[in-house]
Design an enzyme around this catalytic site. Sequence first.
Site: not given
Ligand code: 6GU
Length: 230
Positions: A89, A116, A154, A169
């Site tokens: 994230p 984590e 795709r 798209d």
């Molecule tokens: Cl790539 N990993 C995790 N654990 N949570 C996320 C993510 C990735 N992308 C958005 N939320």
Amino acid sequence: MRIDVLTLFPQMFESPLSCSILKRAQDNGLLETALTDIRDFSTDSYNKVDDKPYGGGPGMVMMPGPVFDCFEHVQKLSPEEGRPILLTPQGQQFDQAKALELAAEKRLILIAGKYEGFDERIRTGLGAEQISIGDYVLSGGELAAMVIIDAVVRLLAGALGDEDSAKDDSFSEGLLEYPHYTRPEVFRGMKVPEILLSGDHAKIAEWRRHKSLERTKKWRPDLLRNGDST
Ligand code: 6GU
């Protein structure tokens, strides 16, 4: 294209990779995938791959050893050097432009972690780029890896049945897609717009462009502000 995935849950990928476009791309030889279990590279008798964070605090952190060993093993599985991507994230947000960029690569190595987070030396030591799929937290990188695989594959030439469908798209021109209709002409009193039945292709193209712009302004004005669309 070859896509390797390093994960603690290889079985999570089996169903998405064996359906629809991803299955066909593999059957046609456009895509080769390989799943490698990071846990196989644990050096501990309990198969440990995570540990408590130095400095204290909640949660567990992916240890660098098993991920490095796994990565080095996977890199050697094929002669083409793979572009390492860490799913987290904290990464740069994935979008259609990134999907196009990755679709031009011959080989990707996606690293999905649980827990984590990753020991920082995994990112710095592997020189991996970090990608996130949005501003929310998933319990692991696996679903994010699958999203990326789908969006990228795709776009490979020949992956879609209809060659034109990726061009139209949403986002491919920075706009949302125009509305679509199919049979019947009238459904529960709701009619297909007259212009689509007219056979006038120039008028239809103009109407679709107008609708794309109209719905982008209404539903995703942020796309018009940062985009280069006209
Ligand atoms: Cl790539 N990993 C995790 N654990 N949570 C996320 C993510 C990735 N992308 C958005 N939320």
